[in-house]
Design a protein around this motif. Structure first.
Motif, short mmCIF file in Angstrom:
data_model
loop_
_atom_site.label_atom_id
_atom_site.label_comp_id
_atom_site.label_asym_id
_atom_site.label_seq_id
_atom_site.Cartn_x
_atom_site.Cartn_y
_atom_site.Cartn_z
N ASN A 212 0.83 -1.21 0.00
CA ASN A 212 0.00 0.00 0.00
C ASN A 212 0.87 1.26 0.00
N ALA A 213 2.00 1.18 0.79
CA ALA A 213 2.89 2.35 0.81
C ALA A 213 3.53 2.60 -0.56
N ILE A 214 3.95 1.50 -1.23
CA ILE A 214 4.55 1.65 -2.56
C ILE A 214 3.53 2.22 -3.54
N LEU A 215 2.30 1.70 -3.47
CA LEU A 215 1.26 2.23 -4.36
C LEU A 215 0.98 3.70 -4.08
N ALA A 216 0.94 4.00 -2.76
CA ALA A 216 0.69 5.41 -2.42
C ALA A 216 1.83 6.30 -2.91
N LYS A 217 3.10 5.82 -2.71
CA LYS A 217 4.25 6.60 -3.19
C LYS A 217 4.23 6.74 -4.71
#
Length: 344
Positions: free
Chosen positions: A249-254
């Motif tokens: 989720n963090a990678i997608l958000a970034k």
């Protein structure tokens, strides 16, 4: 014929009148010595008793409870049988078991007279006969059992003795209702051996119970450790799954944030004075990166024209212009290819 009968009857009457007092005295003495009821012509038989009457020495009938009439001197009460249940103590006797252990055993016998005629004429002394039969049967039955089974199968031993007595006492008009063994005495040495056996058996049981408790405890501990490891592994797996999901989720958000930033930058560059703004941003980043040199490492590689910020910005902008032209050419070629496909 009638005259002869009358003469005989008169003779009997005269004889009874002459010998009446002597015969009566003899009957009284006989009844007193034997304890039997005396023939008083009118008799009242108590309940649960049967009086056996003989007429001139032969069995005549059995008097039922209540009012009864007898002929004096001809009828005689020969036996009195009680119909109640009789309790007889069987004397203590010695018996040998199957494993050659001498036992001293006694009992209690419960009897009832079922047929007063057989009880009176079938055997001389019914109670004594049944008592002797009970003793011999007891010895016979004990000889078929070992010492341990004598104590363990006491009820079945009583039933076997009752069955054996009833088979023989049926001809005596007596029925054995129950037989109970009161006491069983064993020799002192055998008693000591039995006590040692009991103690050993109890110690064995205690050790078995203790070992079973230890086994159950070990099983419970192992089961607890197993459940603990399973729960720990499941918790670790859930943690890894949650961590991976969080990182994804963090990678997608970034990625979404960077794509949005790039889109905003691209939109800003297409507007008026976009090149100047880009040049200013690159110059600021250059100065910031230059100020952080030598903070993380002692070894620094610097370009020859470090202080020439203008040339670095010009070079970066040239790269950006080249990339922009290539992107425009690629987009034009894609559009022309689509137009050709549509025309064809």
């Amino acid at each position: 014929m009638l005259r002869a009968v009358s003469r005989v009857g008169g003779a009997l009457l005269r004889g009874s009148q002459v010998n009446g007092p002597k015969a009566w005295n003899f009957e009284v003495r006989r009844c007193a010595s034997s304890g039997l009821p005396m023939n008083t012509v009118i008799l009242f038989v108590p309940q649960q008793e049967a009086w056996v009457v003989e007429r001139m020495g032969r069995f005549h009938r059995i008097l039922e409870p209540g009012l009864n009439f007898l002929i004096p001197f001809l009828d005689r009460i020969r036996y009195v049988q009680g119909l109640k249940e009789i309790v007889i103590n069987v004397p203590e006797q010695s018996a040998v078991s199957l494993d050659n252990v001498t036992l001293q055993i006694d009992g209690v016998l419960y009897l009832r007279v079922m047929d007063p005629y057989k009880a009176s004429y079938g055997v001389e002394d019914p109670e004594y006969a049944v008592t002797q039969l009970a003793q011999t049967t007891m010895r016979s039955e004990l000889g078929k059992l070992t010492l341990d089974k004598v104590f363990r199968e006491r009820e079945s031993l009583n039933s076997s003795i009752v069955d054996a007595i009833n088979q023989a006492s049926d001809y005596w008009g007596i029925k054995c209702l129950r037989y109970e063994i009161k006491d069983i005495h064993v020799p002192p040495k055998v008693r000591e051996a039995m006590q040692m056996q009991v103690e050993a058996e109890r110690r064995k049981r205690a050790m078995v119970l203790e070992s079973e408790g230890t086994r159950e405890s070990a099983i419970n501990v192992a089961e607890g450790e197993k459940q603990s490891q399973i729960l720990a592994s499941e918790a670790e797996r859930e943690e890894q799954i949650n961590q991976a999901a969080g990182e994804a989720n963090a990678i997608l958000a970034k990625a979404k944030a960077r794509g949005e930033a790039i889109r905003l930058v691209a939109d800003a560059l297409t507007k008026q004075h976009g090149d100047a703004a880009a040049s200013l941003s690159i110059a600021e980043q250059y100065v910031t990166a230059f100020s952080k040199l030598a903070k993380d490492s002692n070894t620094i590689l610097l370009p020859a024209n470090t202080g020439d910020v203008t040339s670095m910005v010009t070079q970066a902008m040239g790269i950006y212009s080249t990339l922009s032209k290539n992107l425009q050419q690629n987009s034009l070629s894609v559009e022309s290819a689509e137009e050709v496909k549509q025309r064809s």
